[in-house]
Design a protein around this motif. Structure first.
Motif, PDB file in Angstrom:
ATOM      1  N   ASP A 255      -4.074  -2.201  -7.085  1.00  0.00           N
ATOM      2  CA  ASP A 255      -5.434  -2.089  -6.547  1.00  0.00           C
ATOM      3  C   ASP A 255      -5.585  -2.999  -5.333  1.00  0.00           C
ATOM      4  O   ASP A 255      -4.790  -3.919  -5.111  1.00  0.00           O
ATOM      5  CB  ASP A 255      -6.463  -2.453  -7.630  1.00  0.00           C
ATOM      6  CG  ASP A 255      -6.322  -3.901  -8.088  1.00  0.00           C
ATOM      7  OD1 ASP A 255      -6.865  -4.791  -7.410  1.00  0.00           O
ATOM      8  OD2 ASP A 255      -5.637  -4.138  -9.111  1.00  0.00           O
ATOM      9  N   GLU A 256      -6.609  -2.741  -4.531  1.00  0.00           N
ATOM     10  CA  GLU A 256      -6.789  -3.437  -3.262  1.00  0.00           C
ATOM     11  C   GLU A 256      -6.960  -4.938  -3.434  1.00  0.00           C
ATOM     12  O   GLU A 256      -6.485  -5.724  -2.618  1.00  0.00           O
ATOM     13  CB  GLU A 256      -8.004  -2.863  -2.506  1.00  0.00           C
ATOM     14  CG  GLU A 256      -7.706  -1.616  -1.718  1.00  0.00           C
ATOM     15  CD  GLU A 256      -6.641  -1.844  -0.656  1.00  0.00           C
ATOM     16  OE1 GLU A 256      -6.756  -2.817   0.119  1.00  0.00           O
ATOM     17  OE2 GLU A 256      -5.672  -1.057  -0.610  1.00  0.00           O
TER      18      GLU A 256
ATOM     19  N   ARG B 241       0.832  -1.205   0.000  1.00  0.00           N
ATOM     20  CA  ARG B 241       0.000   0.000   0.000  1.00  0.00           C
ATOM     21  C   ARG B 241       0.872   1.264   0.000  1.00  0.00           C
ATOM     22  O   ARG B 241       0.483   2.288  -0.572  1.00  0.00           O
ATOM     23  CB  ARG B 241      -0.934  -0.002   1.205  1.00  0.00           C
ATOM     24  CG  ARG B 241      -2.000  -1.087   1.154  1.00  0.00           C
ATOM     25  CD  ARG B 241      -3.148  -0.810   2.101  1.00  0.00           C
ATOM     26  NE  ARG B 241      -4.230  -1.776   1.898  1.00  0.00           N
ATOM     27  CZ  ARG B 241      -4.459  -2.820   2.695  1.00  0.00           C
ATOM     28  NH1 ARG B 241      -3.692  -3.008   3.767  1.00  0.00           N
ATOM     29  NH2 ARG B 241      -5.439  -3.648   2.432  1.00  0.00           N
TER      30      ARG B 241
ATOM     31  N   THR C 140       3.429   0.877  -3.758  1.00  0.00           N
ATOM     32  CA  THR C 140       2.942   0.494  -5.090  1.00  0.00           C
ATOM     33  C   THR C 140       1.600   1.153  -5.383  1.00  0.00           C
ATOM     34  O   THR C 140       0.957   1.703  -4.492  1.00  0.00           O
ATOM     35  CB  THR C 140       2.771  -1.036  -5.223  1.00  0.00           C
ATOM     36  OG1 THR C 140       1.595  -1.458  -4.507  1.00  0.00           O
ATOM     37  CG2 THR C 140       3.987  -1.780  -4.667  1.00  0.00           C
ATOM     38  N   ASP C 141       1.195   1.077  -6.635  1.00  0.00           N
ATOM     39  CA  ASP C 141      -0.113   1.598  -7.061  1.00  0.00           C
ATOM     40  C   ASP C 141      -1.084   0.460  -7.350  1.00  0.00           C
ATOM     41  O   ASP C 141      -2.065   0.640  -8.089  1.00  0.00           O
ATOM     42  CB  ASP C 141       0.052   2.463  -8.319  1.00  0.00           C
ATOM     43  CG  ASP C 141       0.894   3.702  -8.058  1.00  0.00           C
ATOM     44  OD1 ASP C 141       0.753   4.294  -6.959  1.00  0.00           O
ATOM     45  OD2 ASP C 141       1.703   4.067  -8.934  1.00  0.00           O
TER      46      ASP C 141
END
Length: 273
Positions: free
Chosen positions: A120-121, A114, A117-118
């Motif tokens: 997604d969840e 989190r 990095t970018d």
């Protein structure tokens, strides 16, 4: 050409590292050269400089003098942003685990993803659960650190340290406080990570059984100096008195002459010896 290849194969290089705490010299000209895919164990008695060396390699302390290169970069010469990028290739498993008590196991493991990095969840959740599976904690992601045993805390911390797939992995006393069976499981995990993920590792430990099981090479520190570096067989065969004292758990305290002891206590420039 051969020298260039050797340099590329070196992932950690420490040259003549010297550091002080106040006026007390802790490290005294330490050299270290660790190859790609190697597990290097650092051993020594209490106060020998093991943990101090580890913190210097991680860039947490500024040495008095000497150079440290990680993955070919001088950690005291690169920019702040480059150092942040370099640290993403480094994982650290602390002695206490250092899990955040207010976060679940899964949240602890997912935290580096989190932060750096970018993704997604959903991807973060899958990756963090995969790493928990690697350390045999699959299905424990919802538990809080307070609900874990000592061995489980160590494994959860290990999962967090590898979640970014680092090239370098550092351990501070990974088996400390664990019973022999759990300690052996941690050793097996370390070997498995090296073999399956190709990580290079530095392990600070005083546990002889663990050191002999996992090490490709062992560096023995004594009074802040590199006393001996060798394979497990070379360390076991050493006739150096300090090394033998360490392996055979013999006390190193010399008997004090009463007169000399009193003189040391009463002198004006009294210092720790």
């Amino acid at each position: 050409m051969k020298k260039d290849l050797e340099q590329q194969d070196t992932v950690i290089e420490v040259n003549q590292l010297v550091t002080h705490y106040g006026q007390r010299k802790i490290l005294d000209g330490v050299d270290l050269n660790i190859k790609r895919g190697e597990i290097r164990v650092i051993m020594g008695g209490s106060g020998s400089g093991k943990s101090t060396l580890l913190w210097h390699i991680l860039g947490l302390y500024q040495p008095t003098k000497g150079r440290i290169h990680l993955l070919g970069q001088d950690i005291h010469e690169i920019s702040f942003n480059d150092m942040l990028k370099l640290k993403q290739d480094i994982g650290v498993s602390f002695q206490s685990g250092a899990l955040f008590s207010s976060m679940s196991v899964g949240e602890n493991v997912a935290l580096p993803l989190r932060e750096f990095t970018d993704l997604d969840e959903n991807t973060i959740r899958i990756i963090s659960r995969m790493k928990l599976e690697v350390v045999n904690l699959g299905g424990f992601h919802k538990l809080m650190p307070s609900q874990l045993s000592g061995g489980m805390i160590k494994r959860a911390a290990l999962a967090r340290s590898i979640v970014m797939d680092p090239k370098l992995l550092f351990f501070d006393e990974p088996s400390a406080g664990l019973d022999p069976v759990v300690a052996s499981e941690i050793d097996d995990l370390i070997l498995s990570l090296r073999d399956t993920m190709g990580m290079s590792m530095v392990v600070v430990t005083h546990e002889l059984d663990s050191a002999f099981k996992i090490a490709d090479k062992i560096t023995v520190l004594d009074n802040g100096k590199n006393l001996l570096t060798g394979t497990v067989e070379e360390i076991k065969a050493s006739t150096n008195k300090r090394v033998m004292d360490l392996l055979q758990r013999r006390s190193r305290h010399d008997k004090l002459d009463p007169a000399d002891y009193l003189k040391r206590l009463t002198q004006e420039n009294y210092t720790l010896s």
